[in-house]
Design a protein around this motif. Structure first.
Motif, PDB file in Angstrom:
ATOM      1  N   LYS A 105       0.883  -1.384  -0.059  1.00 46.62           N
ATOM      2  CA  LYS A 105       0.070  -0.113   0.074  1.00 46.62           C
ATOM      3  C   LYS A 105       1.123   0.898  -0.263  1.00 46.62           C
ATOM      4  O   LYS A 105       1.052   1.928  -0.372  1.00 46.62           O
ATOM      5  CB  LYS A 105      -1.067  -0.269   0.819  1.00 46.62           C
ATOM      6  N   ILE A 106       1.637   0.843   1.035  1.00 45.40           N
ATOM      7  CA  ILE A 106       3.092   2.808   0.529  1.00 45.40           C
ATOM      8  C   ILE A 106       3.787   2.751  -0.660  1.00 45.40           C
ATOM      9  O   ILE A 106       3.521   3.581  -0.991  1.00 45.40           O
ATOM     10  CB  ILE A 106       3.821   2.160   1.792  1.00 45.40           C
ATOM     11  N   ALA A 107       4.028   1.477  -1.320  1.00 43.57           N
ATOM     12  CA  ALA A 107       4.660   1.588  -2.441  1.00 43.57           C
ATOM     13  C   ALA A 107       3.429   2.138  -3.450  1.00 43.57           C
ATOM     14  O   ALA A 107       3.679   2.664  -3.910  1.00 43.57           O
ATOM     15  CB  ALA A 107       4.877  -0.027  -2.955  1.00 43.57           C
ATOM     16  N   SER A 108       2.642   1.521  -3.634  1.00 45.66           N
ATOM     17  CA  SER A 108       1.481   1.756  -4.522  1.00 45.66           C
ATOM     18  C   SER A 108       1.301   3.282  -4.208  1.00 45.66           C
ATOM     19  O   SER A 108       1.284   4.511  -5.176  1.00 45.66           O
ATOM     20  CB  SER A 108       0.344   0.977  -4.005  1.00 45.66           C
ATOM     21  N   PHE A 109       1.296   4.385  -3.550  1.00 47.41           N
ATOM     22  CA  PHE A 109       0.758   5.880  -2.672  1.00 47.41           C
ATOM     23  C   PHE A 109       1.823   6.283  -3.693  1.00 47.41           C
ATOM     24  O   PHE A 109       1.771   7.492  -4.131  1.00 47.41           O
ATOM     25  CB  PHE A 109       0.906   5.998  -1.734  1.00 47.41           C
ATOM     26  N   PHE A 110       3.448   5.863  -3.377  1.00 49.09           N
ATOM     27  CA  PHE A 110       4.752   6.449  -3.726  1.00 49.09           C
ATOM     28  C   PHE A 110       4.570   6.640  -5.564  1.00 49.09           C
ATOM     29  O   PHE A 110       4.541   7.329  -6.169  1.00 49.09           O
ATOM     30  CB  PHE A 110       5.600   5.442  -3.576  1.00 49.09           C
ATOM     31  N   GLU A 111       3.710   5.589  -5.795  1.00 51.80           N
ATOM     32  CA  GLU A 111       4.019   5.043  -7.575  1.00 51.80           C
ATOM     33  C   GLU A 111       3.139   5.964  -7.961  1.00 51.80           C
ATOM     34  O   GLU A 111       3.630   6.617  -8.314  1.00 51.80           O
ATOM     35  CB  GLU A 111       3.559   3.802  -7.748  1.00 51.80           C
ATOM     36  N   ALA A 112       1.558   6.505  -7.241  1.00 49.80           N
ATOM     37  CA  ALA A 112       1.158   6.647  -7.925  1.00 49.80           C
ATOM     38  C   ALA A 112       1.263   8.857  -8.112  1.00 49.80           C
ATOM     39  O   ALA A 112       0.589   9.484  -8.335  1.00 49.80           O
ATOM     40  CB  ALA A 112      -0.401   7.283  -6.503  1.00 49.80           C
ATOM     41  N   ALA A 113       2.327   8.940  -7.324  1.00 52.15           N
ATOM     42  CA  ALA A 113       3.072  10.358  -6.966  1.00 52.15           C
ATOM     43  C   ALA A 113       4.213  10.748  -8.264  1.00 52.15           C
ATOM     44  O   ALA A 113       4.550  11.849  -8.845  1.00 52.15           O
ATOM     45  CB  ALA A 113       4.280  10.516  -5.830  1.00 52.15           C
ATOM     46  N   GLN A 114       4.142   9.468  -8.747  1.00 52.88           N
ATOM     47  CA  GLN A 114       5.450  10.066 -10.334  1.00 52.88           C
ATOM     48  C   GLN A 114       4.756  10.366 -11.074  1.00 52.88           C
ATOM     49  O   GLN A 114       3.309   9.857 -11.505  1.00 52.88           O
ATOM     50  CB  GLN A 114       6.403   8.493 -10.088  1.00 52.88           C
ATOM     51  N   MET A 115       4.859  11.598 -11.394  1.00 50.94           N
ATOM     52  CA  MET A 115       4.418  11.841 -13.143  1.00 50.94           C
ATOM     53  C   MET A 115       5.307  12.920 -13.658  1.00 50.94           C
ATOM     54  O   MET A 115       6.167  13.077 -13.507  1.00 50.94           O
ATOM     55  CB  MET A 115       3.123  12.646 -12.800  1.00 50.94           C
ATOM     56  N   GLU A 116       4.876  12.459 -15.253  1.00 48.51           N
ATOM     57  CA  GLU A 116       5.384  13.782 -15.914  1.00 48.51           C
ATOM     58  C   GLU A 116       5.377  15.483 -15.803  1.00 48.51           C
ATOM     59  O   GLU A 116       4.141  16.191 -15.624  1.00 48.51           O
ATOM     60  CB  GLU A 116       5.773  13.423 -17.324  1.00 48.51           C
ATOM     61  N   GLY A 117       5.791  16.216 -16.168  1.00 48.93           N
ATOM     62  CA  GLY A 117       5.496  17.827 -15.828  1.00 48.93           C
ATOM     63  C   GLY A 117       4.112  18.111 -16.763  1.00 48.93           C
ATOM     64  O   GLY A 117       3.696  18.542 -15.951  1.00 48.93           O
ATOM     65  N   GLU A 118       4.164  17.243 -17.268  1.00 47.57           N
ATOM     66  CA  GLU A 118       2.872  17.970 -18.452  1.00 47.57           C
ATOM     67  C   GLU A 118       1.614  16.900 -17.645  1.00 47.57           C
ATOM     68  O   GLU A 118       0.254  17.574 -17.737  1.00 47.57           O
ATOM     69  CB  GLU A 118       2.753  16.916 -19.963  1.00 47.57           C
ATOM     70  N   ASP A 119       1.504  16.980 -16.870  1.00 49.52           N
ATOM     71  CA  ASP A 119       0.577  15.423 -15.817  1.00 49.52           C
ATOM     72  C   ASP A 119       0.412  16.093 -14.638  1.00 49.52           C
ATOM     73  O   ASP A 119      -0.356  16.301 -13.546  1.00 49.52           O
ATOM     74  CB  ASP A 119       0.795  14.187 -15.229  1.00 49.52           C
ATOM     75  N   ILE A 120       1.195  17.648 -14.229  1.00 47.91           N
ATOM     76  CA  ILE A 120       0.736  18.386 -12.697  1.00 47.91           C
ATOM     77  C   ILE A 120      -0.417  19.425 -12.883  1.00 47.91           C
ATOM     78  O   ILE A 120      -1.011  18.780 -12.142  1.00 47.91           O
ATOM     79  CB  ILE A 120       2.029  19.451 -12.872  1.00 47.91           C
ATOM     80  N   LEU A 121      -1.143  19.741 -13.800  1.00 49.58           N
ATOM     81  CA  LEU A 121      -1.778  20.805 -14.489  1.00 49.58           C
ATOM     82  C   LEU A 121      -3.476  20.051 -14.616  1.00 49.58           C
ATOM     83  O   LEU A 121      -4.465  19.753 -13.609  1.00 49.58           O
ATOM     84  CB  LEU A 121      -1.807  21.797 -15.263  1.00 49.58           C
ATOM     85  N   PRO A 122      -2.904  18.657 -14.718  1.00 49.36           N
ATOM     86  CA  PRO A 122      -4.981  18.021 -14.962  1.00 49.36           C
ATOM     87  C   PRO A 122      -4.683  17.320 -13.710  1.00 49.36           C
ATOM     88  O   PRO A 122      -5.487  17.300 -12.869  1.00 49.36           O
ATOM     89  CB  PRO A 122      -3.910  17.005 -16.133  1.00 49.36           C
ATOM     90  N   PHE A 123      -3.538  17.168 -13.163  1.00 46.09           N
ATOM     91  CA  PHE A 123      -3.717  16.282 -11.385  1.00 46.09           C
ATOM     92  C   PHE A 123      -4.174  17.575 -10.541  1.00 46.09           C
ATOM     93  O   PHE A 123      -5.216  16.656  -9.335  1.00 46.09           O
ATOM     94  CB  PHE A 123      -2.309  15.173 -11.447  1.00 46.09           C
ATOM     95  N   ILE A 124      -4.083  18.372 -10.678  1.00 47.95           N
ATOM     96  CA  ILE A 124      -3.641  19.406  -9.633  1.00 47.95           C
ATOM     97  C   ILE A 124      -5.823  19.937 -10.157  1.00 47.95           C
ATOM     98  O   ILE A 124      -6.744  19.870  -9.206  1.00 47.95           O
ATOM     99  CB  ILE A 124      -3.351  20.669  -9.617  1.00 47.95           C
ATOM    100  N   LYS A 125      -5.538  20.195 -11.474  1.00 46.55           N
ATOM    101  CA  LYS A 125      -7.409  19.946 -11.337  1.00 46.55           C
ATOM    102  C   LYS A 125      -8.556  19.185 -11.077  1.00 46.55           C
ATOM    103  O   LYS A 125      -9.182  19.342 -10.419  1.00 46.55           O
ATOM    104  CB  LYS A 125      -7.877  20.624 -13.009  1.00 46.55           C
ATOM    105  N   GLU A 126      -7.417  17.416 -10.922  1.00 45.23           N
ATOM    106  CA  GLU A 126      -8.775  17.310 -10.421  1.00 45.23           C
ATOM    107  C   GLU A 126      -8.346  16.896  -9.060  1.00 45.23           C
ATOM    108  O   GLU A 126      -9.935  16.028  -8.903  1.00 45.23           O
ATOM    109  CB  GLU A 126      -8.240  15.651 -11.600  1.00 45.23           C
ATOM    110  N   GLN A 127      -7.983  16.796  -8.900  1.00 44.89           N
ATOM    111  CA  GLN A 127      -8.132  16.910  -6.615  1.00 44.89           C
ATOM    112  C   GLN A 127      -8.654  17.779  -6.258  1.00 44.89           C
ATOM    113  O   GLN A 127      -9.905  17.758  -5.630  1.00 44.89           O
ATOM    114  CB  GLN A 127      -6.357  17.037  -6.198  1.00 44.89           C
ATOM    115  N   ALA A 128      -9.165  19.175  -7.195  1.00 43.23           N
ATOM    116  CA  ALA A 128      -9.474  20.299  -6.854  1.00 43.23           C
ATOM    117  C   ALA A 128     -11.515  20.153  -6.554  1.00 43.23           C
ATOM    118  O   ALA A 128     -12.333  20.498  -6.934  1.00 43.23           O
ATOM    119  CB  ALA A 128      -9.049  21.888  -7.633  1.00 43.23           C
TER     120      ALA A 128
END
Length: 473
Positions: A105-128
């Protein structure tokens, strides 16, 4: 005899020399009197609920809102805790203290945090978007109704409709909470009773769609609750199982409140108000029912895969899965997150780690999307205020204050002191970003180190109830 019901003139012969002055009469107003529960003491400037006299009124001792402000001031620093964990994630995984399930479970969470630069904006928008439960055309229109109407009854009906819709969209989640609550009771009963509870739980339909609650509600109210009530009456069990029944009744009430027919009836009541028809026209309950068929209930309930992994991550740590020495850190994280979701916090709060091309950072932000007032009012100026704390591994902690609206922005950035030589480049890059998105920079202020540490210092709106009468019940 002296008349004790009104002021009288003392009879002659009284020995007035025996009358003593109040020993407190000559004391200064700054004296902090000790609390004596056996008698009434002078309050002076004592502020039992924290803060000084200018910050809080004397009658707010122990108030809910005063307690909230004190907790916010002393809240564990989520950014500091999370960076300590996230930046040394490999050590946590290889420390040899976790079982296989917890490590996964810990490893799965850390893996979900890995992303490319172009993924940042869609990710923040999804969380908001996931953090805002009620979004979409229907709720945008309801906000307009709430902003314009002066009818208290209409506002009450809208809030009642939203509660029912909320319970309907969360139906599966509430049902699983009911199942787990009853399942937990098995640990506090005799074996024969445990077997009977298991048999009743098998009748519960966990796959029932949202809004179709009648069958499960009947089972819960007519069989499970009466059975548990009889068990308590026969065994006089007033311990944990009784407390769990109190929670169970609340969950059952919410589950039943989310019945689809209840939601449609609530919408029908709204249709009788002119202020509602102004925005919704002649929409009937049947037409609204057709719209409900097209609603993604998981999205409406705030379903988010990343958030689910984050919850698993927190649950693993709080339960001691990462080692007992780390348990308190996870409990502090949970306390901080829950406090930021308080009904007294008028802000959108987001917190997430990122691993962008091997560089780790953790960001926490507070957003007030409506700084000036209700953005739904016609002609209202839409201004947003944002406070961001982000810690980048090997660089340090940054703090950003942003006020923007009408294509203009005022920005303050507090950056790590070791980057002071790069201030000119930082200033230039920020200007380029603002120009790229067509924002005019009214002011741009940079400073090495310092800056606010709490949203209380940034958002005056948090203090809006400090002068109101508020008591703890």
């Amino acid at each position: 005899m002296a008349d004790i019901l009104k002021v009288t003139t003392p009879l002659s012969g009284y020995d007035n020399s025996t009358i003593k002055n109040n020993p407190q009469a000559g004391q200064g107003v700054q004296i902090q009197n000790p609390v004596d529960p056996s008698k009434v003491m002078r309050a002076d400037n004592r502020t039992d609920s924290g803060g000084n006299g200018d910050q809080q009124l004397a009658f707010q001792y122990g108030s809910n809102f005063g307690s909230f402000l004190n907790q916010v001031k002393n809240i564990p620093d989520l950014t500091k805790i999370m960076t300590d964990i996230f930046f040394q994630s490999e050590e946590m995984l290889t420390g040899g203290v976790m079982g296989e399930e917890a490590a996964q479970k810990i490893a799965s969470f850390f893996e979900a945090a890995q992303m490319e630069g172009e993924d940042i904006l869609p990710f923040i928008k999804e969380q908001a978007e996931s953090a805002v439960r009620f979004n979409g055309g229907i709720f945008d229109q309801l906000r307009h109704v709430m902003a314009e109407t002066t009818s208290v009854d209409l506002k009450a009906e809208i809030l009642n409709f939203i509660r029912k819709f909320n319970d309907m969209s969360s139906g599966k989640h509430i049902l699983h909470d009911i199942f787990n609550t009853v399942k937990d009771m098995e640990a506090y009963v005799f074996r024969q009773t445990r077997e009977q509870i298991e048999a009743l739980l098998k009748e519960l339909d966990l796959s029932a769609p949202e809004g179709q609650t009648s069958q499960n509600s009947a089972l819960l109210k007519e069989k499970i609750l009466p059975f548990l009530g009889r068990y308590i009456a026969m065994n006089h069990d007033m311990g944990t199982i009784r407390d769990k029944i109190s929670l169970l009744t609340v969950l059952i009430a919410r589950y039943e409140n989310g019945d689809r027919e209840e939601v449609l009836q609530s919408f029908s009541k709204l249709a009788g108000y002119q202020g509602f028809r102004k925005f919704f026209g002649a929409m009937t309950a049947e037409q609204f029912g057709e719209l409900l068929n097209q609603v993604d209930m998981e999205q409406a309930a705030g379903k988010n895969q990343w958030a689910d992994k984050f919850v698993d991550f927190l649950r693993t740590g709080v339960n001691g899965g990462t080692g007992l020495e780390n348990k308190q850190m996870f409990q502090n994280m949970l306390q901080s997150l829950v406090l930021n979701e308080s009904v007294y916090m008028p802000l959108l709060h987001l917190a997430f780690p990122m691993n962008i091309n091997g560089r780790k950072l953790f960001s926490e932000m507070w957003i007030d999307p409506d700084e000036e007032g209700s953005s739904t009012q016609a002609g209202a100026k839409h201004t947003s205020r944002i406070f961001v704390k982000f810690d980048i591994k090997e660089l340090g902690l940054f703090k950003l204050l942003l006020l923007y609206g009408d294509h203009a922005a005022s920005l303050q950035l507090f950056y790590p002191e070791k980057m002071q030589k790069s201030e000119a480049n930082i200033y230039k890059e920020i200007k380029n970003i603002l120009d790229r998105y067509h924002f005019r920079a009214d002011s741009l202020y940079l400073q090495a180190g310092g800056g606010p540490s709490s949203p209380v210092e940034v958002f005056p709106k948090i203090h809006e109830r400090k002068n109101s009468v508020d008591v703890r019940i």
